[in-house]
Design a protein around this motif. Structure first.
Motif, PDB file in Angstrom:
ATOM      1  N   LEU A   1       0.859  -1.189   0.000  1.00 45.24           N
ATOM      2  CA  LEU A   1       0.000   0.000   0.000  1.00 45.24           C
ATOM      3  C   LEU A   1       0.887   1.227   0.000  1.00 45.24           C
ATOM      4  CD1 LEU A   1      -2.813   1.426   0.391  1.00 45.24           C
ATOM      5  CD2 LEU A   1      -2.286   1.410   2.832  1.00 45.24           C
ATOM      6  N   HIS A   2       0.670   2.133  -0.966  1.00 45.17           N
ATOM      7  CA  HIS A   2       1.350   3.415  -1.018  1.00 45.17           C
ATOM      8  C   HIS A   2       0.268   4.500  -0.964  1.00 45.17           C
ATOM      9  CE1 HIS A   2       4.993   1.555  -3.383  1.00 45.17           C
ATOM     10  NE2 HIS A   2       4.786   0.996  -2.201  1.00 45.17           N
ATOM     11  N   ALA A   3       0.169   5.173   0.172  1.00 45.42           N
ATOM     12  CA  ALA A   3      -0.827   6.236   0.353  1.00 45.42           C
ATOM     13  C   ALA A   3      -0.110   7.578   0.287  1.00 45.42           C
ATOM     14  CB  ALA A   3      -1.548   6.069   1.688  1.00 45.42           C
ATOM     15  N   ASP A   4      -0.480   8.426  -0.690  1.00 39.17           N
ATOM     16  CA  ASP A   4       0.243   9.668  -0.979  1.00 39.17           C
ATOM     17  C   ASP A   4      -0.597  10.906  -0.687  1.00 39.17           C
ATOM     18  OD1 ASP A   4       2.154   7.950  -1.887  1.00 39.17           O
ATOM     19  OD2 ASP A   4       2.191   8.710  -3.954  1.00 39.17           O
ATOM     20  N   ALA A   5       0.113  11.983  -0.372  1.00 39.47           N
ATOM     21  CA  ALA A   5      -0.472  13.323  -0.308  1.00 39.47           C
ATOM     22  C   ALA A   5       0.498  14.268  -1.003  1.00 39.47           C
ATOM     23  CB  ALA A   5      -0.699  13.755   1.134  1.00 39.47           C
ATOM     24  N   THR A   6      -0.006  15.122  -1.932  1.00 41.13           N
ATOM     25  CA  THR A   6       0.875  15.994  -2.705  1.00 41.13           C
ATOM     26  C   THR A   6       0.360  17.433  -2.722  1.00 41.13           C
ATOM     27  OG1 THR A   6      -0.294  15.515  -4.781  1.00 41.13           O
ATOM     28  CG2 THR A   6       1.557  14.093  -4.222  1.00 41.13           C
TER      29      THR A   6
ATOM     30  N   ASN B   1       9.021  -3.568   6.833  1.00 39.45           N
ATOM     31  CA  ASN B   1       7.734  -3.546   6.140  1.00 39.45           C
ATOM     32  C   ASN B   1       7.109  -2.166   6.028  1.00 39.45           C
ATOM     33  OD1 ASN B   1       7.813  -6.373   7.804  1.00 39.45           O
ATOM     34  ND2 ASN B   1       6.922  -6.638   5.786  1.00 39.45           N
ATOM     35  N   VAL B   2       7.474  -1.235   6.884  1.00 40.03           N
ATOM     36  CA  VAL B   2       6.817   0.072   6.936  1.00 40.03           C
ATOM     37  C   VAL B   2       7.844   1.178   6.692  1.00 40.03           C
ATOM     38  CG1 VAL B   2       5.443   1.659   8.337  1.00 40.03           C
ATOM     39  CG2 VAL B   2       5.104  -0.818   8.563  1.00 40.03           C
ATOM     40  N   ARG B   3       7.482   2.115   5.791  1.00 37.51           N
ATOM     41  CA  ARG B   3       8.368   3.225   5.466  1.00 37.51           C
ATOM     42  C   ARG B   3       7.542   4.498   5.318  1.00 37.51           C
ATOM     43  NH1 ARG B   3      12.108   3.600  -0.012  1.00 37.51           N
ATOM     44  NH2 ARG B   3      10.123   3.029  -0.989  1.00 37.51           N
ATOM     45  N   LEU B   4       8.039   5.607   5.858  1.00 34.58           N
ATOM     46  CA  LEU B   4       7.463   6.932   5.666  1.00 34.58           C
ATOM     47  C   LEU B   4       8.418   7.732   4.787  1.00 34.58           C
ATOM     48  CD1 LEU B   4       6.240   7.782   9.298  1.00 34.58           C
ATOM     49  CD2 LEU B   4       4.986   6.637   7.454  1.00 34.58           C
ATOM     50  N   MET B   5       7.861   8.439   3.764  1.00 37.84           N
ATOM     51  CA  MET B   5       8.687   9.139   2.797  1.00 37.84           C
ATOM     52  C   MET B   5       8.229  10.593   2.668  1.00 37.84           C
ATOM     53  SD  MET B   5       8.682   6.172  -0.170  1.00 37.84           S
ATOM     54  CE  MET B   5      10.095   6.826  -1.050  1.00 37.84           C
ATOM     55  N   ALA B   6       9.186  11.483   2.504  1.00 37.99           N
ATOM     56  CA  ALA B   6       8.888  12.897   2.272  1.00 37.99           C
ATOM     57  C   ALA B   6       9.821  13.405   1.170  1.00 37.99           C
ATOM     58  CB  ALA B   6       9.069  13.711   3.545  1.00 37.99           C
TER      59      ALA B   6
ATOM     60  N   LEU C   1       4.217  13.354   0.316  1.00 38.44           N
ATOM     61  CA  LEU C   1       4.357  12.531   1.516  1.00 38.44           C
ATOM     62  C   LEU C   1       3.752  11.162   1.215  1.00 38.44           C
ATOM     63  CD1 LEU C   1       3.203  15.071   4.265  1.00 38.44           C
ATOM     64  CD2 LEU C   1       5.547  14.632   3.455  1.00 38.44           C
ATOM     65  N   ARG C   2       4.399  10.114   1.702  1.00 37.23           N
ATOM     66  CA  ARG C   2       3.901   8.753   1.470  1.00 37.23           C
ATOM     67  C   ARG C   2       4.022   7.916   2.723  1.00 37.23           C
ATOM     68  NH1 ARG C   2       6.102   5.655  -3.627  1.00 37.23           N
ATOM     69  NH2 ARG C   2       4.457   6.978  -4.533  1.00 37.23           N
ATOM     70  N   THR C   3       2.975   7.132   2.969  1.00 34.89           N
ATOM     71  CA  THR C   3       3.030   6.047   3.937  1.00 34.89           C
ATOM     72  C   THR C   3       3.011   4.742   3.152  1.00 34.89           C
ATOM     73  OG1 THR C   3       1.872   7.320   5.641  1.00 34.89           O
ATOM     74  CG2 THR C   3       1.883   4.915   5.880  1.00 34.89           C
ATOM     75  N   GLN C   4       4.010   3.912   3.389  1.00 34.99           N
ATOM     76  CA  GLN C   4       4.156   2.665   2.619  1.00 34.99           C
ATOM     77  C   GLN C   4       4.241   1.478   3.564  1.00 34.99           C
ATOM     78  OE1 GLN C   4       7.367   2.327  -0.417  1.00 34.99           O
ATOM     79  NE2 GLN C   4       8.004   0.483   0.674  1.00 34.99           N
TER      80      GLN C   4
END
Length: 501
Positions: free
Chosen positions: A128-133, A461-466, A495-498
């Motif tokens: 799951l890749h949940a994004d906000a832009t 398993n879990v990564r936060l990206m900016a 921003l992404r929650t993966q």
């Protein structure tokens, strides 16, 4: 051996099968003095009712399960034949018992099932890749109509992955994506590894071209791929084909032949063009890592590809165009050729270079594409490149797999646990990339971009990206400023929650 096992215990049939599976190999190794009587040489078997351990002597809480008699060379051929049949029956029962058992695993790789002999495996995974832009300075016009980037949230990827092994030599994978509230198939193939020289894959798969394109979206350091993807993506993303690969620990060689993607071709009717023939593609990619250790890597690679159009003039079921969307949801392409008419085929070549030393890594690619057209129209040349650097602030090295010629997901040395010492892994990355999609009478424009990324790997398993990126030096774009001039710099934050397993 002659089996005279008791039938009066609860669930005796089930337990007998399990007992035989353990006892038969043990009996073959027992010395002669282990048998009870001098004349018959029988072996008595007892089982503890609580622990289910097997013993050759009676004792407290032990129940006699039966008496076994060895097959000896001194017996008559007839008796030996009878005993052989009994022994064969026991072995078959043991094999049946083994086949009925399966190992179940639940961990960082998802849910897995494996037969006791290891020849069959099945695993369920997903991502799951949940994004906000957000975009800044993104109000433009195109062909006299106002244009603005779409900001907000989206599920960039939502996939379920089924993969496994059949008879030890065959691997399969089926991956479905539910992003955009639609169902699309990604990987759908069968892979054969029983050939000593290499492996063969048939089905819907990534084409063998470009390090960045072949790397999983779970593993790349940025939320979006580079501007190189404006050329590689339309031509050489997934397609149905036949793929050959040979490799070793430090090198890989790939060759593939492909039709189009899985998108259905509905033009073979009295509507539309009436042309339904698929296009054709071929790719090859070769890599070598003269230095390949856990903490130090030097990677060299090169690739080439060919793609012809289908009956509707499309490239791998994509519109005959090249461009780059600032984010997946923005619908804003600062460089875009629009549909190019009368394409005959496209040729591509590219070079790769990567290096890693401890927590520091470098990676880059250059790609050039030549579009050949019909009716004497001149050919078109487009190119793009990127250079990126990564620094793992917590000291871990990236994972490099030489047999694939690519980097895998960073594995944190410790996992994040609130209130405890573990904080996972932190990664800082920078990328500079640019493309040029203008040539002759095609004015797709050119752009440059710089991106800064901060990634937090809470665990495997879990990564936060900016990501923060600036698009600049936008020249010849079909997108214009509101006053009709060239677009100014465009800033983008993603921003992404993966989670992926």
């Amino acid at each position: 051996m002659k089996n005279t096992m008791k039938k009066n215990l609860p669930n005796a049939d089930v337990f007998t099968k399990k007992l035989i599976a353990v006892a038969v190999p043990l009996l073959c190794t027992l010395p002669a003095h282990a048998f009870a009587t001098e004349n018959t040489q029988n072996l008595e078997i007892y089982v503890d009712q609580n622990t289910k351990q097997i013993f050759s002597e009676p004792g407290q809480n032990r129940v006699k399960m039966g008496v076994f008699q060895p097959v000896t060379a001194q017996k008559s051929s007839a008796a030996g034949s009878d005993n052989a049949r009994v022994q064969s029956s026991i072995v078959k029962q043991a094999s049946a018992a083994d086949a009925d058992n399966a190992k179940v695993k639940l961990g960082q790789n998802g849910v897995g099932f494996e037969s006791e002999d290891g020849q069959f495996k099945f695993n369920i995974g997903g991502r799951l890749h949940a994004d906000a832009t957000w975009h800044d300075n993104d109000k433009f016009q195109k062909s006299g109509e106002p244009l603005e980037a779409h900001d907000g949230t989206e599920i960039r990827r939502a996939r379920i992955d089924f993969r496994g092994k059949l008879w030890n030599d065959f691997n399969f994978q089926t991956e479905a994506d539910f992003a955009d509230n639609e169902v699309g198939m990604k990987d759908l193939f069968l892979n054969y590894t029983g050939w000593k020289f290499g492996e063969i894959t048939v089905g819907h798969q990534k084409q063998s071209i470009s390090m960045e394109l072949q790397e999983s979206s779970n593993d790349i350091m940025f939320t979006e791929r580079s501007l190189v993807n404006s050329l590689t993506g339309p031509l050489f993303d997934r397609a149905i084909g036949l793929h050959f690969k040979t490799s070793d620990k430090d090198w890989s060689g790939q060759l593939g032949f492909y039709g189009d993607s899985m998108k259905s071709n509905r033009s073979n009717s009295n509507k539309g063009s009436g042309k339904a023939d698929e296009g054709f593609g071929a790719t090859t990619r070769w890599t070598i890592a003269p230095i390949n250790t856990k903490d130090d890597v030097i990677h060299l690679g090169g690739f080439a590809g060919y793609r012809s159009t289908n009956g509707k003039g499309e490239l791998n079921d994509n519109s005959p165009s090249f461009g780059y969307e600032t984010t997946h949801m923005s619908n804003l392409k600062l460089t875009d050729t629009g549909n190019i008419s009368d394409i005959h085929n496209a040729n591509m070549f590219g070079l790769e270079l990567a290096a890693m030393h401890g927590p520091f890594s470098l990676q880059g690619e250059y790609v050039k594409t030549t579009i050949k057209r019909d009716y004497g129209l001149p050919s078109l040349d487009f190119d793009a490149f990127y250079v990126q650097a990564g620094w793992t602030l917590t000291g871990e090295s990236r994972t490099y797999k030489g047999s694939d010629g690519e980097f895998k997901r960073l594995k944190p040395g410790t996992r994040f646990q609130l209130g405890k010492s573990g904080w996972g892994a932190w990664e800082l990355a920078f990328r500079y990339d640019q493309n040029d999609l203008s040539d002759r009478n095609i004015h797709g424009g050119s752009q440059k971009r710089a991106t800064l990324a901060l990634n937090w790997y809470l665990n495997q398993n879990v990564r936060l990206m900016a990501d923060y990126s600036r698009n600049f030096d936008i020249v010849g774009s079909p997108v214009k400023a509101l006053n009709g001039g060239q677009p100014g710099d465009v800033d983008v934050i993603t921003l992404r929650t993966q989670w992926a397993y």
